[in-house]
Design an enzyme around this catalytic site. Structure first.
Site, PDB file in Angstrom:
ATOM      1  N   GLU A 186       0.812  -1.214   0.000  1.00  0.00           N
ATOM      2  CA  GLU A 186       0.000   0.000   0.000  1.00  0.00           C
ATOM      3  C   GLU A 186       0.852   1.274   0.000  1.00  0.00           C
ATOM      4  O   GLU A 186       0.410   2.324   0.447  1.00  0.00           O
ATOM      5  CB  GLU A 186      -0.965  -0.049   1.185  1.00  0.00           C
ATOM      6  CG  GLU A 186      -1.863  -1.275   1.035  1.00  0.00           C
ATOM      7  CD  GLU A 186      -2.966  -1.398   2.049  1.00  0.00           C
ATOM      8  OE1 GLU A 186      -4.111  -1.236   1.643  1.00  0.00           O
ATOM      9  OE2 GLU A 186      -2.674  -1.670   3.222  1.00  0.00           O
ATOM     10  N   HIS A 189      -1.492   3.621   8.632  1.00  0.00           N
ATOM     11  CA  HIS A 189      -2.672   2.992   8.028  1.00  0.00           C
ATOM     12  C   HIS A 189      -3.027   1.747   8.829  1.00  0.00           C
ATOM     13  O   HIS A 189      -2.139   0.961   9.167  1.00  0.00           O
ATOM     14  CB  HIS A 189      -2.368   2.623   6.577  1.00  0.00           C
ATOM     15  CG  HIS A 189      -3.372   1.693   5.971  1.00  0.00           C
ATOM     16  ND1 HIS A 189      -4.715   1.999   5.879  1.00  0.00           N
ATOM     17  CD2 HIS A 189      -3.238   0.459   5.434  1.00  0.00           C
ATOM     18  CE1 HIS A 189      -5.349   0.987   5.320  1.00  0.00           C
ATOM     19  NE2 HIS A 189      -4.483   0.040   5.034  1.00  0.00           N
ATOM     20  N   HIS A 233      -6.313  -1.357   9.871  1.00  0.00           N
ATOM     21  CA  HIS A 233      -7.629  -1.972   9.664  1.00  0.00           C
ATOM     22  C   HIS A 233      -8.282  -2.123  11.042  1.00  0.00           C
ATOM     23  O   HIS A 233      -8.720  -3.202  11.416  1.00  0.00           O
ATOM     24  CB  HIS A 233      -7.496  -3.347   9.003  1.00  0.00           C
ATOM     25  CG  HIS A 233      -6.857  -3.325   7.652  1.00  0.00           C
ATOM     26  ND1 HIS A 233      -6.686  -4.456   6.902  1.00  0.00           N
ATOM     27  CD2 HIS A 233      -6.348  -2.305   6.912  1.00  0.00           C
ATOM     28  CE1 HIS A 233      -6.083  -4.144   5.753  1.00  0.00           C
ATOM     29  NE2 HIS A 233      -5.864  -2.839   5.743  1.00  0.00           N
ATOM     30  N   TYR A 289     -17.428  16.937  18.992  1.00  0.00           N
ATOM     31  CA  TYR A 289     -16.548  18.019  18.510  1.00  0.00           C
ATOM     32  C   TYR A 289     -15.140  17.544  18.179  1.00  0.00           C
ATOM     33  O   TYR A 289     -14.439  18.137  17.361  1.00  0.00           O
ATOM     34  CB  TYR A 289     -16.524  19.181  19.518  1.00  0.00           C
ATOM     35  CG  TYR A 289     -15.671  18.931  20.742  1.00  0.00           C
ATOM     36  CD1 TYR A 289     -16.217  18.384  21.904  1.00  0.00           C
ATOM     37  CD2 TYR A 289     -14.309  19.234  20.726  1.00  0.00           C
ATOM     38  CE1 TYR A 289     -15.426  18.144  23.017  1.00  0.00           C
ATOM     39  CE2 TYR A 289     -13.514  18.998  21.844  1.00  0.00           C
ATOM     40  CZ  TYR A 289     -14.071  18.452  22.983  1.00  0.00           C
ATOM     41  OH  TYR A 289     -13.279  18.213  24.071  1.00  0.00           O
ATOM     42  N   HIS A 295     -12.307  -1.386   3.918  1.00  0.00           N
ATOM     43  CA  HIS A 295     -10.861  -1.558   4.059  1.00  0.00           C
ATOM     44  C   HIS A 295     -10.343  -1.122   5.438  1.00  0.00           C
ATOM     45  O   HIS A 295      -9.947  -1.984   6.221  1.00  0.00           O
ATOM     46  CB  HIS A 295     -10.181  -0.767   2.923  1.00  0.00           C
ATOM     47  CG  HIS A 295      -8.712  -0.940   2.834  1.00  0.00           C
ATOM     48  ND1 HIS A 295      -7.990  -0.699   1.690  1.00  0.00           N
ATOM     49  CD2 HIS A 295      -7.797  -1.305   3.766  1.00  0.00           C
ATOM     50  CE1 HIS A 295      -6.705  -0.936   1.914  1.00  0.00           C
ATOM     51  NE2 HIS A 295      -6.561  -1.293   3.170  1.00  0.00           N
ATOM     52  N   TYR A 317      -4.683  25.669  19.421  1.00  0.00           N
ATOM     53  CA  TYR A 317      -4.578  24.953  20.683  1.00  0.00           C
ATOM     54  C   TYR A 317      -3.116  24.663  21.012  1.00  0.00           C
ATOM     55  O   TYR A 317      -2.373  24.138  20.216  1.00  0.00           O
ATOM     56  CB  TYR A 317      -5.363  23.637  20.559  1.00  0.00           C
ATOM     57  CG  TYR A 317      -5.551  22.886  21.841  1.00  0.00           C
ATOM     58  CD1 TYR A 317      -6.412  23.350  22.826  1.00  0.00           C
ATOM     59  CD2 TYR A 317      -4.887  21.679  22.071  1.00  0.00           C
ATOM     60  CE1 TYR A 317      -6.602  22.643  23.987  1.00  0.00           C
ATOM     61  CE2 TYR A 317      -5.070  20.963  23.232  1.00  0.00           C
ATOM     62  CZ  TYR A 317      -5.925  21.458  24.189  1.00  0.00           C
ATOM     63  OH  TYR A 317      -6.109  20.763  25.345  1.00  0.00           O
TER      64      TYR A 317
HETATM   65 ZN    ZN Z   1      -4.857  -1.844   4.231  1.00  0.00          ZN
END
Ligand code: ZN
Length: 213
Positions: free
Chosen positions: A73, A92, A94, A113, A155, A208
């Site tokens: 990926e 990334h 899952h 929020y 995904h 912030y």
């Molecule tokens: Zn993935």
């Protein structure tokens, strides 16, 4: 920070994803920008088996160096670095709740929020495309326009930050928001905050922690 230190920090971030329960087995990946390219976790290795030497160096043209193959990926990591000069790291995963919503094609609306922590009024869900494809990467860049996180239909999710710790913290927050939204949906339809309120919160988050004045 030296390249070796950054490799070690990527390994530590990958292990922290397991500890923070946003990753299982080999499904997630982590990268960090370095020089004119980036470093990324390899494909096919469980996180607890990865060493600093296994981290793959890639150019922004998509060329890999080293003994391991990069995560399949890598394309959306590369395209985020190309499109967003301020981003220094991408995570990334899952993770269960973000992926549950993503499997319904649902993003996370302004039910809380803290959704503004990703930079926008909602955390959108990018349309489905096969993992590793340019099509998926194109969907990701569109969904992340003005934001540092999005869900990926059928995904998982992506979070970006200036640093690895920032990207990981955002990924953990997105998963927490996904769980809260999922839980709220079990007993009713959560009321959503207005665009004006979310814009106010986005503005507050932008300053912030910054020194006054
Ligand atoms: Zn993935």
């Amino acid at each position: 920070m030296t390249e070796f230190e950054l490799r070690r920090e990527i390994v530590a971030t990958a292990l922290a994803m397991n500890e923070r329960r946003i990753n299982r087995g080999k499904s997630g990946n982590v990268s960090a920008r370095i020089g004119g390219g980036f470093l990324i976790t390899p494909t096919g290795l469980a996180y607890d088996a990865i060493r600093a030497d296994d981290i793959v160096e890639m150019t922004l043209e998509g060329e890999a160096r080293g003994s391991r193959e990069p995560s399949s990926e890598w394309r959306f990591h590369r395209d985020i670095y190309l499109a967003r000069p301020e981003v220094g790291a991408v995570v990334h995963a899952h993770s269960v709740f973000a992926t549950t919503l993503a499997c319904l094609g649902r993003g996370i609306p302004a039910f809380h929020y803290m959704v503004a922590i990703a930079g926008g009024r909602d955390i959108p869900c990018a349309p489905y495309a096969t993992f590793g494809t340019q099509e998926l990467s194109d969907h990701v860049l569109e969904a992340m326009d003005g934001r540092n996180a999005c869900l990926l239909a059928n995904h998982g999710m992506i979070a970006a930050g200036v640093s690895l710790s920032g990207a990981l913290a955002l990924a953990v927050e997105v998963e927490a928001l996904a769980e809260q939204y999922w839980r709220a949906l079990q007993i009713g339809e959560p009321s959503l905050l207005s665009d004006a309120e979310m814009d106010r919160v986005i503005k507050k988050f932008a300053t912030y922690g910054q020194p006054a004045g």
